[in-house]
Motif scaffolding. Structure first.
Motif, PDB file in Angstrom:
ATOM      1  N   ALA A   1     -18.196   3.215 -10.905  1.00 39.66           N
ATOM      2  CA  ALA A   1     -19.594   3.641 -10.884  1.00 39.66           C
ATOM      3  C   ALA A   1     -20.040   3.980  -9.469  1.00 39.66           C
ATOM      4  O   ALA A   1     -20.824   4.919  -9.263  1.00 39.66           O
ATOM      5  N   VAL A   2     -19.540   3.218  -8.482  1.00 36.45           N
ATOM      6  CA  VAL A   2     -19.863   3.514  -7.081  1.00 36.45           C
ATOM      7  C   VAL A   2     -19.373   4.915  -6.717  1.00 36.45           C
ATOM      8  O   VAL A   2     -20.093   5.712  -6.094  1.00 36.45           O
ATOM      9  N   ALA A   3     -18.148   5.233  -7.136  1.00 31.88           N
ATOM     10  CA  ALA A   3     -17.582   6.552  -6.843  1.00 31.88           C
ATOM     11  C   ALA A   3     -18.404   7.658  -7.507  1.00 31.88           C
ATOM     12  O   ALA A   3     -18.628   8.725  -6.918  1.00 31.88           O
ATOM     13  N   LYS A   4     -18.872   7.385  -8.720  1.00 34.07           N
ATOM     14  CA  LYS A   4     -19.654   8.398  -9.437  1.00 34.07           C
ATOM     15  C   LYS A   4     -21.031   8.580  -8.811  1.00 34.07           C
ATOM     16  O   LYS A   4     -21.543   9.701  -8.711  1.00 34.07           O
ATOM     17  N   ILE A   5     -21.646   7.482  -8.362  1.00 32.37           N
ATOM     18  CA  ILE A   5     -22.944   7.572  -7.681  1.00 32.37           C
ATOM     19  C   ILE A   5     -22.806   8.392  -6.405  1.00 32.37           C
ATOM     20  O   ILE A   5     -23.634   9.256  -6.107  1.00 32.37           O
TER      21      ILE A   5
ATOM     22  N   ALA B   1     -27.710  -3.944 -18.773  1.00 29.45           N
ATOM     23  CA  ALA B   1     -26.564  -3.105 -18.442  1.00 29.45           C
ATOM     24  C   ALA B   1     -26.937  -1.647 -18.681  1.00 29.45           C
ATOM     25  O   ALA B   1     -27.638  -1.324 -19.640  1.00 29.45           O
ATOM     26  N   SER B   2     -26.499  -0.776 -17.790  1.00 28.22           N
ATOM     27  CA  SER B   2     -26.770   0.650 -17.948  1.00 28.22           C
ATOM     28  C   SER B   2     -25.651   1.452 -17.315  1.00 28.22           C
ATOM     29  O   SER B   2     -24.875   0.938 -16.507  1.00 28.22           O
ATOM     30  N   ALA B   3     -25.575   2.729 -17.695  1.00 31.40           N
ATOM     31  CA  ALA B   3     -24.576   3.628 -17.116  1.00 31.40           C
ATOM     32  C   ALA B   3     -25.174   4.331 -15.910  1.00 31.40           C
ATOM     33  O   ALA B   3     -26.392   4.327 -15.702  1.00 31.40           O
ATOM     34  N   VAL B   4     -24.320   4.954 -15.124  1.00 32.55           N
ATOM     35  CA  VAL B   4     -24.779   5.641 -13.912  1.00 32.55           C
ATOM     36  C   VAL B   4     -25.790   6.730 -14.251  1.00 32.55           C
ATOM     37  O   VAL B   4     -26.795   6.907 -13.561  1.00 32.55           O
ATOM     38  N   ASN B   5     -25.557   7.450 -15.357  1.00 32.78           N
ATOM     39  CA  ASN B   5     -26.446   8.571 -15.689  1.00 32.78           C
ATOM     40  C   ASN B   5     -27.800   8.131 -16.233  1.00 32.78           C
ATOM     41  O   ASN B   5     -28.679   8.971 -16.449  1.00 32.78           O
TER      42      ASN B   5
END
Length: 208
Positions: free
Chosen positions: A198-202, A175-179
């Motif tokens: 996460a999709v929105a942030k990517i 597991a990991s975060a977007v950043n």
């Protein structure tokens, strides 16, 4: 824009979402993805290997025998590389294997990796990815409901220690975060499980 199904953690389809073609719909560039993976692996190397040269091996300060008249080859030290317990010639010394890639190359590699997951239909969007407490069973049940048996990368919008700790005991799951997302992990894991946030942030970061 490509449309993908959105599931809940029980494996039920709840809606659909459109993915930005500028991020998830480009033609993957294998060359830059390969370059980025090689760069990532090189930067993971510690480079701490070290051998002793003839000047660093203890002993050998005295000439073992006289220069001429022995019938043997001339020798200056018993710590020369050809001697047992001698130093190592041209052996490895501590060094850094790190190098950097152009920012545009790294960006293209990330977009290519994300687009490759869409092309391979290995991207799974979760409506609300959350775990109450440290529950490995919750993540294991989610993977089972989604019919995922291979290696899986779970991506959250922000750092979530509950998700990380719950996933780390499952073999082949990370597991990991977007950043902290990187090209190597995206390509190394079979299933790309990403939360809707996460999709929105990517897309916010890479669609520029």
């Amino acid at each position: 824009m490509a449309k993908v199904d959105v599931f809940d953690m029980n494996g039920n389809k709840v809606s659909e979402t459109e993915l930005n073609d500028a991020v998830f719909g480009i033609t993957p560039n294998e060359a830059v993805m390969h370059a980025c993976v090689v760069n990532y692996l090189a930067n993971q190397r510690q480079g701490t290997q070290s051998t002793l040269t003839r000047t660093e091996v203890k002993g050998g300060g005295r000439k073992p025998y006289r220069q001429k008249g022995t019938g043997h080859a001339r020798q200056g030290s018993i710590r020369a590389p050809q001697w047992y317990h001698g130093g190592v010639a041209l052996g490895p010394k501590p060094r850094s294997y790190r190098y950097t890639l152009n920012k545009k190359v790294r960006r293209l590699a990330m977009l290519s990796a994300l687009s490759q997951k869409v092309l391979d239909q290995n991207i799974i969007v979760i409506d609300n990815l959350a775990v109450e407490g440290f529950k490995t069973k919750t993540i294991a049940n989610m993977l089972k409901s989604l019919e995922i048996s291979g290696k899986a990368l779970i991506v959250t919008q922000d750092a979530d220690k509950h998700v990380y700790k719950s996933a780390q005991n499952i073999p082949g799951v990370k597991a990991s975060a977007v950043n902290t997302l990187n090209v190597y992990d995206i390509l190394n894991y079979d299933a790309f499980i990403v939360s809707k946030g996460a999709v929105a942030k990517i897309e916010e970061v890479y669609a520029k």
